[in-house]
Design a protein around this motif. Structure first.
Motif, PDB file in Angstrom:
ATOM      1  N   LEU A  44      70.464 -22.023 -39.084  1.00 28.82           N
ATOM      2  CA  LEU A  44      71.062 -20.804 -39.642  1.00 28.82           C
ATOM      3  C   LEU A  44      72.092 -21.214 -40.691  1.00 28.82           C
ATOM      4  CD1 LEU A  44      71.749 -18.889 -36.299  1.00 28.82           C
ATOM      5  CD2 LEU A  44      69.614 -18.991 -37.612  1.00 28.82           C
ATOM      6  N   SER A 126      75.360 -12.483 -33.108  1.00 23.17           N
ATOM      7  CA  SER A 126      74.860 -12.565 -34.479  1.00 23.17           C
ATOM      8  C   SER A 126      73.945 -13.769 -34.664  1.00 23.17           C
ATOM      9  CB  SER A 126      76.046 -12.645 -35.451  1.00 23.17           C
ATOM     10  OG  SER A 126      75.594 -12.728 -36.779  1.00 23.17           O
ATOM     11  N   ALA A 127      74.310 -14.905 -34.058  1.00 18.41           N
ATOM     12  CA  ALA A 127      73.491 -16.112 -34.185  1.00 18.41           C
ATOM     13  C   ALA A 127      72.116 -15.917 -33.550  1.00 18.41           C
ATOM     14  CB  ALA A 127      74.211 -17.303 -33.554  1.00 18.41           C
ATOM     15  N   LYS A 129      70.595 -13.038 -32.955  1.00 17.17           N
ATOM     16  CA  LYS A 129      69.845 -12.034 -33.720  1.00 17.17           C
ATOM     17  C   LYS A 129      69.267 -12.655 -34.998  1.00 17.17           C
ATOM     18  CE  LYS A 129      68.456  -7.940 -35.135  1.00 17.17           C
ATOM     19  NZ  LYS A 129      68.120  -8.173 -36.543  1.00 17.17           N
ATOM     20  N   THR A 130      70.040 -13.484 -35.686  1.00 14.69           N
ATOM     21  CA  THR A 130      69.548 -14.142 -36.893  1.00 14.69           C
ATOM     22  C   THR A 130      68.371 -15.061 -36.574  1.00 14.69           C
ATOM     23  OG1 THR A 130      71.771 -14.071 -37.853  1.00 14.69           O
ATOM     24  CG2 THR A 130      70.192 -15.577 -38.862  1.00 14.69           C
ATOM     25  N   ALA A 131      68.452 -15.751 -35.441  1.00 15.74           N
ATOM     26  CA  ALA A 131      67.351 -16.620 -35.027  1.00 15.74           C
ATOM     27  C   ALA A 131      66.105 -15.794 -34.705  1.00 15.74           C
ATOM     28  CB  ALA A 131      67.767 -17.456 -33.827  1.00 15.74           C
ATOM     29  N   ASP A 133      65.326 -12.906 -36.040  1.00 13.50           N
ATOM     30  CA  ASP A 133      64.788 -12.507 -37.345  1.00 13.50           C
ATOM     31  C   ASP A 133      64.000 -13.647 -37.978  1.00 13.50           C
ATOM     32  OD1 ASP A 133      65.965 -10.020 -37.087  1.00 13.50           O
ATOM     33  OD2 ASP A 133      67.711 -10.515 -38.313  1.00 13.50           O
ATOM     34  N   ALA A 134      64.514 -14.867 -37.830  1.00 11.41           N
ATOM     35  CA  ALA A 134      63.881 -16.023 -38.458  1.00 11.41           C
ATOM     36  C   ALA A 134      62.487 -16.291 -37.901  1.00 11.41           C
ATOM     37  CB  ALA A 134      64.764 -17.259 -38.292  1.00 11.41           C
TER      38      ALA A 134
END
Length: 307
Positions: A44, A126-127, A129-131, A133-134
């Motif tokens: 990230l 947030s971390a 959720k970003t993962a 999404d990735a």
């Protein structure tokens, strides 16, 4: 002739050279692989998007399905070595029920790490959720145990469009500072709480296990203990000494009819490990129900399991 080397088992400060924890890690990893999951490190970046090659500030390690998930279920662990330790017993029942488990190590646990200074549950949320999404997972159900429940609760608040429904297991998200002073929590301050939940010595591990299990292991050798260094379902161990039952009732009231509380008899804070079959059964039933039924907070949905 030179003197013979010391015995292999004579480690520094009495530690075992042959690590029990490492052996368990390998065993659990094999179980994840046999269940059809594969390990994935998701970088990230924190640098601005204008940077053509931003260095990863945070890496989230995840176990993900080998093929695109149809019914993704995010499993967030509590304090411990890594996610595999807490979720291994749940893989096959969840997969057999039609779910696609996604199991990350929260940042600072297992193989997930960061060079950023933030330590908040919002950063964790947030971390993760970003993962998600990735890897292309936009909407999902979520199950969080203890600290993972704190992170899951935050994720549901920050990303309501992504989190379809939540199950929280012994997550004292309604704990207040006055509870520490009034003796509801088995510690008197945040510093002692941190020492309890992140033990550094064998005797501290023993104390944590006594609080989290109704029937703790009888033998805990020190050499092993060094290695351990929307609609909402609420699952709680009736004899939880870390987050007492009052917090379960408080959370249930706070959610005002959008939650269901399941109390597991003869279980403590480690209810997910003490009663995995019962916890898993309730998770499956909850996530398979239509939204309207799952969100029913009426007394009729109260379940007290006499196990």
């Amino acid at each position: 002739m030179p003197p013979p080397p010391p015995p292999a088992a004579a480690g520094r400060r009495g530690r075992c050279v042959l690590s029990f924890a490492v052996a368990r890690d390998r065993c659990f990893s094999r179980r994840f692989l046999r269940a059809g999951l594969r390990p994935l490190a998701v970088p990230l970046p924190a640098a601005p998007a204008t940077d053509p090659a931003p260095a990863p500030a945070t890496t989230v390690h995840m176990w993900v399905p080998s093929r695109p998930p149809r019914n993704p279920l995010l499993l967030l662990h509590g304090f411990g070595a890594s996610a595999t330790w807490q979720w291994a017993p749940y893989l096959r029942p969840l997969i057999a029920a039609g779910f696609d488990p996604i199991v990350p190590d929260l940042v600072f646990f297992g193989a997930s790490c960061t060079r950023l200074p933030d330590r908040s549950d919002a950063f964790q949320a947030s971390a993760i959720k970003t993962a998600m999404d990735a890897i292309g997972v936009i909407r999902f159900g979520l199950v969080g145990v203890s600290y993972g429940g704190f992170v899951g609760y935050r994720m549901a608040a920050m990303f309501p469009e992504a989190v379809e429904r939540v199950a929280m297991i012994c997550a004292g998200v309604c704990l207040e500072e006055k509870d520490l002073a009034e003796g509801l929590f088995p510690v008197t301050g945040v510093g002692e709480a941190a020492a309890l939940l992140v033990p550094r010595r064998p005797e501290e591990v023993r104390r944590l296990v006594r609080l989290t299990f109704v029937r703790p292991p009888l033998i805990m050798p020190s050499c092993f203990l060094w290695d351990y260094i929307k609609p909402t379902l609420i699952i709680w161990g009736e004899q939880d000494q870390v987050f007492p039952m009052e917090l379960a009732h408080r959370l249930n009231r706070h959610l005002e009819g959008n939650s269901r509380l399941v109390v597991i008899k003869n279980a403590g804070h480690a209810v997910n490990l003490e009663k995995p079959k019962d916890v898993c059964r309730n998770i499956i039933e909850f996530f398979k129900e239509p939204i309207a039924e799952a969100a029913n907070g009426d007394d009729k949905v109260w379940k007290l399991l006499h196990l």
